[in-house]
Design a protein around this motif. Structure first.
Motif, mmCIF file in Angstrom:
data_model
loop_
_atom_site.group_PDB
_atom_site.id
_atom_site.type_symbol
_atom_site.label_atom_id
_atom_site.label_comp_id
_atom_site.label_asym_id
_atom_site.label_seq_id
_atom_site.Cartn_x
_atom_site.Cartn_y
_atom_site.Cartn_z
ATOM 1 N N SER A 115 11.944 5.987 5.925
ATOM 2 C CA SER A 115 10.694 5.760 6.651
ATOM 3 C C SER A 115 10.635 6.706 7.851
ATOM 4 N N ILE A 116 9.438 7.138 8.167
ATOM 5 C CA ILE A 116 9.233 8.062 9.281
ATOM 6 C C ILE A 116 8.888 7.269 10.534
ATOM 7 N N ILE A 117 9.718 7.416 11.565
ATOM 8 C CA ILE A 117 9.427 6.813 12.867
ATOM 9 C C ILE A 117 8.759 7.873 13.746
ATOM 10 N N SER A 154 15.688 3.347 7.437
ATOM 11 C CA SER A 154 15.678 2.832 6.063
ATOM 12 C C SER A 154 16.118 3.913 5.069
ATOM 13 N N GLN A 155 17.270 4.503 5.328
ATOM 14 C CA GLN A 155 17.786 5.578 4.475
ATOM 15 C C GLN A 155 18.154 5.054 3.080
ATOM 16 N N HIS A 156 17.678 5.740 2.054
ATOM 17 C CA HIS A 156 18.017 5.435 0.664
ATOM 18 C C HIS A 156 18.624 6.695 0.052
ATOM 19 N N LYS A 210 0.849 -1.190 0.000
ATOM 20 C CA LYS A 210 0.000 0.000 0.000
ATOM 21 C C LYS A 210 0.888 1.246 0.000
ATOM 22 N N PRO A 211 0.344 2.398 -0.379
ATOM 23 C CA PRO A 211 1.124 3.644 -0.350
ATOM 24 C C PRO A 211 1.486 4.020 1.085
ATOM 25 N N LYS A 212 2.727 4.525 1.261
ATOM 26 C CA LYS A 212 3.192 4.885 2.603
ATOM 27 C C LYS A 212 3.882 6.236 2.575
ATOM 28 N N PRO A 213 3.717 7.035 3.646
ATOM 29 C CA PRO A 213 4.428 8.320 3.707
ATOM 30 C C PRO A 213 5.925 8.082 3.923
#
Length: 177
Positions: free
Chosen positions: A66-68, A76-78, A49-52
């Motif tokens: 990813s936002i914690i 999860s740095q890219h 699903k779409p995620k912020p």
């Protein structure tokens, strides 16, 4: 536009703040001449699903994760080198509006902004950075981007080979060459 910010104290502080938000799981981002130009939350189309996701635009790379805890902790740095990026605007769907695709030779994916204005600003800033970087390095833009991830429910055939029809016996897959 961006060169006057390079090697300034405020820019160094902003980059250090981004690094600290990613903590030990992230890679160092501070380099001579690197400028943090902007940041924002975009919705990324993911497998289920779409995620912020939080995105940071630098003059030479695009970083997302990813936002914690917003503005405090990300994981999860890219890191995507901008010289390998091409963009493609996409039509709206029922689920997602203000979409565009970020294409690179290693990974291509779809993101969406909260508004049409925000999408235009992101694309404009990205294109400006890419153009500036390519003119500086003399490189050519990515000629053959990776196939984007297509959600399983969106298709019943492999999007790369277009021959394999999925069924209960033939599991879903996406050829990556």
């Amino acid at each position: 536009m961006m060169d006057h910010l390079a090697n300034t104290e405020i820019n160094s502080q902003r980059i250090a703040a981004v690094e600290s938000c990613f903590g030990a799981s992230g890679q160092p981002l501070a380099l001579p001449g690197r400028v943090l130009l902007g940041e924002g939350i975009l919705t990324k189309e993911c497998r289920k699903k779409p995620k912020p996701r939080i995105f940071f635009l630098f003059n030479d790379i695009l970083v997302y994760g990813s936002i914690i805890i917003n503005k405090r902790k990300y994981n999860s740095q890219h890191i995507i080198p901008l010289e390998d990026v091409t963009l493609e605007t996409l039509p709206d769907t029922l689920q997602m509006k203000n979409r565009w695709m970020i294409k690179t030779s290693k990974k291509s994916f779809v993101v969406s902004a909260a508004s049409l204005t925000e999408r235009k600003e992101w694309i404009s800033h990205l294109e400006e950075c890419i153009k500036h970087l390519l003119s500086k390095t003399g490189r050519q833009p990515c000629r053959e981007p990776a196939a984007p991830w297509i959600p399983d429910k969106a298709t019943d055939i492999c999007m790369r080979c277009t021959h394999t029809k999925f069924s209960t016996l033939t599991r879903r897959h996406h050829c990556r060459r």
